[in-house]
Motif scaffolding. Structure first.
Motif, PDB file in Angstrom:
ATOM      1  N   ARG A 175       0.816  -1.222   0.000  1.00 50.65           N
ATOM      2  CA  ARG A 175       0.000   0.000   0.000  1.00 50.65           C
ATOM      3  C   ARG A 175       0.852   1.275   0.000  1.00 50.65           C
ATOM      4  O   ARG A 175       0.463   2.298   0.543  1.00 50.65           O
ATOM      5  N   ARG A 191      -1.795   8.288   0.711  1.00 51.99           N
ATOM      6  CA  ARG A 191      -2.959   7.536   1.203  1.00 51.99           C
ATOM      7  C   ARG A 191      -3.075   7.630   2.717  1.00 51.99           C
ATOM      8  O   ARG A 191      -4.166   7.747   3.260  1.00 51.99           O
ATOM      9  N   GLY A 231      -1.406  -1.528  -9.296  1.00 55.00           N
ATOM     10  CA  GLY A 231      -2.222  -0.401  -8.856  1.00 55.00           C
ATOM     11  C   GLY A 231      -1.605   0.936  -9.202  1.00 55.00           C
ATOM     12  O   GLY A 231      -1.558   1.845  -8.379  1.00 55.00           O
ATOM     13  N   ALA A 232      -1.116   1.066 -10.416  1.00 52.86           N
ATOM     14  CA  ALA A 232      -0.432   2.289 -10.834  1.00 52.86           C
ATOM     15  C   ALA A 232      -1.392   3.473 -10.899  1.00 52.86           C
ATOM     16  O   ALA A 232      -2.477   3.371 -11.449  1.00 52.86           O
ATOM     17  N   SER A 233      -0.972   4.600 -10.335  1.00 52.74           N
ATOM     18  CA  SER A 233      -1.766   5.825 -10.424  1.00 52.74           C
ATOM     19  C   SER A 233      -0.990   6.937 -11.143  1.00 52.74           C
ATOM     20  O   SER A 233      -1.538   7.985 -11.416  1.00 52.74           O
ATOM     21  N   LYS A 234       0.275   6.660 -11.432  1.00 53.85           N
ATOM     22  CA  LYS A 234       1.121   7.618 -12.145  1.00 53.85           C
ATOM     23  C   LYS A 234       1.901   6.878 -13.221  1.00 53.85           C
ATOM     24  O   LYS A 234       2.197   5.685 -13.076  1.00 53.85           O
ATOM     25  N   HIS A 242       4.934   4.794 -12.301  1.00 51.66           N
ATOM     26  CA  HIS A 242       4.679   3.493 -11.684  1.00 51.66           C
ATOM     27  C   HIS A 242       4.737   2.387 -12.733  1.00 51.66           C
ATOM     28  O   HIS A 242       5.291   1.311 -12.483  1.00 51.66           O
TER      29      HIS A 242
END
Length: 150
Positions: free
Chosen positions: A48, A66, A120-123, A126
């Protein structure tokens, strides 16, 4: 065997959490999956974000993270032992000239029972970091070093 006995479809994959800080599935699930040919598609290979290196102490939380937004599951990783492990993993990553994130992801991908990992890439970085490390094969010595730390 229950699936066979009841004429049901067999499980073909499982999706457990697995990372350098959460290795409980090594006791039963991974050996079972290997022996039965069940695919293992793990999630949270960076714990996470704990294994991204952004958290140095429980109180040093970046405002956009987060943890700053109250994610309770991430706070479960905020133990003294985990912070110590992350620091040791960071040093190993530096010695191998990769980022901590790349080190953690590649460790997961180098586990024999693991078929794939959800990042779980957000950028964009990543994804590029994951691609750069996806074919890095670990030496037995490095695997043993990491295992001795855990």
């Amino acid at each position: 065997h229950i699936s066979d006995k009841m004429n049901l479809e067999k499980f073909i994959s499982v999706q457990p959490q697995y990372n350098l800080l959460s290795r409980e599935i090594e006791q039963e699930l991974l050996p079972f999956s290997q022996s039965e040919g069940v695919g293992v598609m793990v999630y949270s290979p960076l714990a996470r974000g704990m294994l991204s290196g952004k958290y140095k102490t429980p109180n040093d939380v970046p405002p956009e993270s987060r943890a700053a937004h109250g994610e309770k599951l991430l706070r479960n990783y905020f133990t003294d032992r985990n912070f110590q492990l992350v620091e040791q993993y960071r040093k190993l990553a530096e010695q191998n000239e990769v980022s901590l994130s790349q080190f953690a992801l590649s460790w997961v991908l180098n586990q024999p029972a693991v078929t794939s990992s959800i990042i779980g890439a957000s950028k964009l970085h990543h994804v590029t970091d994951a691609v750069e490390i996806s074919d890095w094969t670990w030496s037995e010595e490095l695997l043993n070093t990491v295992n001795s730390l855990y």
